[in-house]
Structures are given as C-alpha cells and as structure tokens.
Design an enzyme around this catalytic site. Structure first.
Site, PDB file in Angstrom:
ATOM      1  N   ARG A   1       0.629  -1.236  -0.100  1.00  0.00           N
ATOM      2  CA  ARG A   1      -0.072   0.238  -0.225  1.00  0.00           C
ATOM      3  C   ARG A   1       0.771   1.513  -0.360  1.00  0.00           C
ATOM      4  O   ARG A   1       0.368   2.468  -0.809  1.00  0.00           O
ATOM      5  CB  ARG A   1      -0.891  -0.061   1.486  1.00  0.00           C
ATOM      6  CG  ARG A   1      -1.719   1.385   1.551  1.00  0.00           C
ATOM      7  CD  ARG A   1      -2.367   0.971   2.428  1.00  0.00           C
ATOM      8  NE  ARG A   1      -1.972   1.165   4.042  1.00  0.00           N
ATOM      9  CZ  ARG A   1      -1.414   1.373   4.952  1.00  0.00           C
ATOM     10  NH1 ARG A   1      -0.992   2.738   4.552  1.00  0.00           N
ATOM     11  NH2 ARG A   1      -1.364   0.716   6.157  1.00  0.00           N
TER      12      ARG A   1
ATOM     13  N   LYS B   1      -9.848   9.930 -16.085  1.00  0.00           N
ATOM     14  CA  LYS B   1     -10.192  10.029 -16.877  1.00  0.00           C
ATOM     15  C   LYS B   1      -9.531  10.615 -18.730  1.00  0.00           C
ATOM     16  O   LYS B   1      -8.967   8.934 -19.206  1.00  0.00           O
ATOM     17  CB  LYS B   1     -10.424  11.811 -17.374  1.00  0.00           C
ATOM     18  CG  LYS B   1     -10.887  12.295 -16.305  1.00  0.00           C
ATOM     19  CD  LYS B   1     -12.556  11.601 -16.196  1.00  0.00           C
ATOM     20  CE  LYS B   1     -13.834  11.124 -14.777  1.00  0.00           C
ATOM     21  NZ  LYS B   1     -13.733  13.208 -13.685  1.00  0.00           N
TER      22      LYS B   1
ATOM     23  N   TYR C   1     -15.226  20.949  -9.350  1.00  0.00           N
ATOM     24  CA  TYR C   1     -16.043  19.589  -9.405  1.00  0.00           C
ATOM     25  C   TYR C   1     -16.797  19.443  -8.819  1.00  0.00           C
ATOM     26  O   TYR C   1     -16.097  19.239  -7.365  1.00  0.00           O
ATOM     27  CB  TYR C   1     -14.907  18.108  -9.063  1.00  0.00           C
ATOM     28  CG  TYR C   1     -14.845  17.298  -9.702  1.00  0.00           C
ATOM     29  CD1 TYR C   1     -15.499  16.425 -11.343  1.00  0.00           C
ATOM     30  CD2 TYR C   1     -14.854  15.894  -8.663  1.00  0.00           C
ATOM     31  CE1 TYR C   1     -16.391  14.577 -10.876  1.00  0.00           C
ATOM     32  CE2 TYR C   1     -14.799  14.957  -8.249  1.00  0.00           C
ATOM     33  CZ  TYR C   1     -15.848  14.447  -9.903  1.00  0.00           C
ATOM     34  OH  TYR C   1     -16.520  13.374 -10.564  1.00  0.00           O
TER      35      TYR C   1
ATOM     36  N   ASP D   1      -7.033  21.522  -9.960  1.00  0.00           N
ATOM     37  CA  ASP D   1      -7.621  20.290 -10.129  1.00  0.00           C
ATOM     38  C   ASP D   1      -7.107  20.618 -11.991  1.00  0.00           C
ATOM     39  O   ASP D   1      -7.825  20.641 -12.756  1.00  0.00           O
ATOM     40  CB  ASP D   1      -9.086  19.776 -10.079  1.00  0.00           C
ATOM     41  CG  ASP D   1      -9.678  18.732 -11.085  1.00  0.00           C
ATOM     42  OD1 ASP D   1      -9.244  18.490 -11.917  1.00  0.00           O
ATOM     43  OD2 ASP D   1     -10.825  18.085 -10.091  1.00  0.00           O
TER      44      ASP D   1
END
Ligand SMILES: *Cc1c(COP(=O)(O)O)cnc(C)c1O
Length: 393
Positions: A59, A209, A112, A184
């Site tokens: 992780r 995206k 967003y 962003d």
C-alpha cells in the site's frame, strides 16, 4: 535502452517509468500485485524511508506506483507524484495534507461537484472554512486572502461551464502571501496546460479520464513541484491509507503511452462538433475554451497548448419531454458521467446547485465529450437529435 531528458516530451512519455531489464524484457511493467514485502535482514527491515521510494508494504509504494508516479512527474514537470484510488481521493487527500482546524480555504466556484461536497461536509466538520470565489477573479484574489488563509484551489477550466482562471496571476498572489496552491488539471490531462510551470504548487488529476483513456480504470494522482510538498502528500496518503491498485496503475501507465496521440483527435473532433452546434438555431452559446467568444478563451490562448474533447453548449430552455426526446435516442453518444475515454458522451447538466459565489444564469446546458469515432458519424447522430427535438416542440 534508455531515454533521457534531452529527448522531446512525446518520446519521454513513451519511455519514462519502464524497466524491461528488471522484468524479463517485458515492455510494460507487469502489475505488481503484492501486499506483504519480505526483508532479508533486520537491517533492511529497519531502513525503510518513503522519501527514498523504497518498498516496505504494498500500500505504501511499489514498482507499479513508482513507475506511474515517475511518468506523471515527468508529464507535469514536477518533483514527485503520489497515486490514489481515484481522482476524488487525490483531491481530498491533498486538501487534508495541507489544512487544519481554523484554516480558511479559497475554492474556485466552478469546482468539480464532489470536491465541493467534501469541503462543505468533511472539511467543514473538521473546522476548515471554505470560501468560494468567482473563477474570473484573477489577481483580485488578494482581496479575499485572510491571515488564516492556508490554501487556494483552482480548476481551470471547470468541467461543466468551462470557465478558466488566470492561473499565473492567482499563483503569484498566493506565493506572495505564502499560501499553497493546488489545481485540478484533469481537463488538460497534464499535457495541454502545465500548472507547475505557471507557479502552482500541486497539480492533481483524475487519471480515470484521459490518462487512463479507456473508461475502465479508476485512478488519481497529485504531482508536487517540491520535495517538501511531495513528502507531505506522501505521508498523508500513508496516514489515510490512500493507495491505488496495481491493476489500475497498470492501466494508467498503458493509457499514458498513447495520451499525446489521442488528445489531438479528441480536440479536432470536439471542435468540429462545436462549430456545427454553433450553427443550430436553438443553440445560444458554446462553452469551448478554444472557440472565440467562449468564457476564458483569451486565457486559454495565452496559457494552453490545445484543447481536449470536453466542452458544453447552451440551448434555449425546452420542456423536459422535448429534452428527453432529444437525448434518449442517441445512436453513438452514450449518456453518462465521466469523460476522457475513447467514446463520445452527451450529458444535460444543471450547474445551479454546484455554484454559490457566482449564480448560474445560463440556458439549458449540455456537455459533450468528443470521442475517437469518425466525426461525420457523430455529426449525423447530433443532427438526428436536433430533428427529434424540433419534432417534440
Ligand atoms: C472525474 C473528475 C474528478 C474525480 O475523478 P474520479 O477518478 O472519478 O474520482 C475530479 N475532477 C474532475 C474535473 C473530474 O472530471
């Protein structure tokens, strides 16, 4: 085999983060599926240091995340990157890394939607005050800065109404006041705009995206300009348990190799659709940064090297049944959230609920993602949609 910093950006993007010699000659780094890491000695066990990008536990960093992060660092021109399970996790983890109770956060009003939800919910409960600002504010941002302002967050252009910010002006004002800036940068995909070169401290993307590019991966990334900021992001991600899966990192890296090949096609098709839409009598306004007359077009011209395939148009308000008739019968355009994949999408939106500093006063907003289909087929699909709309009115 090696590529170095004298190679041009497209060449670097093909070679960065690969290591065939370590993986039996494989061109791509196979997904590093591991949670437990074994150490040969006590000394090795005790010398773990995240700043050295060593591997201790799946992780907290592994060959898959290191490769993806190296590539994204190269793309954004930063010092280091941290990968996350989603774009939203990248945003929330980065905000948490730099905010504490009592802080004031300046957030662009066209951010967003889920970023806003996080600020108004979890951050508010944690004692952080969020103030939304007009995306067109520019250097006037200084008038909103308080002694307790800790962070300014940008998103340029916003992903529904496509308003741009004067990023260099805001970054300069923030730097003078000693305030951290984040952006962003999903619309630009790290390619069309380079926030770190314009003075921003941390550039964040939903790699779900364009980087992933195939509508099948969930992945986020934050790239920091300095070692200190990178380390803070990394330590916070470890504390939060934020991580990206090896399979998603693999897909992100694979998508990245064709990113700069795909984007021009998205741009070309998007512009063809936008110009056609501009001719339709029902359409009142295009919101495409590369089109003159669109909000922020001059800033786009000054700061960006191109456009992607995501834009919107406004058309006069029609009864819900007519709007449904228009968008329900699409042959090629899918109706769905997200964007950046190879396929085209259409999405009626209502920005009313997701902006507060600058109320939405536009007409019916419809967002388009131009995919990689033949533009002539997409135009025919849109033409049929307008015919259905006209019949329904
Ligand atoms: C999709 C999106 C996000 C969130 O990304 P996920 O990977 O879906 O969490 C953040 N910002 C923008 C602009 C987006 O479009």
């Amino acid at each position: 085999m090696s590529s170095d910093s004298t190679d041009r950006p497209d060449t670097r993007l093909i070679h960065v983060g690969r290591a065939p010699e370590k993986y039996a000659g494989a061109v791509n780094i196979p997904p590093f599926r591991a949670s437990t890491i074994l150490f040969p000695t006590l000394e090795a066990l005790e010398t773990y240091d995240p700043a050295l990008r060593s591997v201790r536990y799946g992780r907290t960093g592994n060959p898959s995340s290191h490769a993806f992060e190296a590539a994204m660092t190269e793309l954004e021109g930063g010092h280091g990157a941290v990968s996350y399970a989603s774009g939203l996790q990248a945003i929330t983890s980065a905000l948490l890394a730099f905010l504490k109770a009592g802080d004031h956060l300046l957030m662009v009003d066209t951010t967003y939607g889920p970023t806003r939800t996080f600020c108004d919910g979890i951050l508010a409960r944690a004692g952080v005050v969020t103030e939304y600002f007009d995306p067109a504010i520019g250097a006037e941002i200084t008038s909103l800065i308080r002694p307790e302002t800790a962070l300014i967050f940008l998103e340029s252009p916003g992903s529904q109404t496509f308003e741009l910010q004067d990023v260099p002006a805001i970054a300069t004002a923030a730097r003078q006041a000693g305030i951290v800036t984040m952006i962003d940068n999903t619309w630009a995909a790290g390619v069309l705009f380079k926030p770190l070169a314009h003075g921003v401290d941390i550039s964040i993307q939903s790699a779900t995206k364009y980087v992933g590019g195939h509508a099948d991966a969930s992945l986020g990334v934050a790239v920091a300009a300095t070692q200190a900021h990178w380390l803070r992001l990394k330590k916070t991600a470890i504390e939060l348990g934020a991580t990206a899966s090896a399979d998603e990192l693999f897909l992100g890296l694979r998508g990245l190799r064709t990113l700069t090949t795909r984007l021009p096609r998205h741009q070309e098709t998007g512009l063809a659709l936008a110009r056609w839409l501009q001719q339709q009598p029902e359409v009142t306004r295009l919101r495409h940064p590369a089109l003159p007359g669109s909000p922020g077009h001059e800033l786009w011209q000054r700061d960006f090297s191109g456009a992607c395939g995501l834009f919107a148009f406004e058309m006069r308000k029609v009864p819900p049944a007519a709007l449904a008739a228009m968008v329900n019968g699409m042959r090629l355009f899918g109706m769905g959230y997200s964007w950046g994949g190879f396929e085209s999408l259409i999405l009626p939106c209502d920005p009313t609920r997701i902006r507060t500093a600058t109320p939405w006063q536009g007409d019916q907003l419809i967002r388009i993602h131009a995919g990689l289909e033949d533009p002539a087929d997409l135009l025919a699909d849109l033409d049929a949609a307008f015919t259905r709309l006209r019949k329904a009115l």
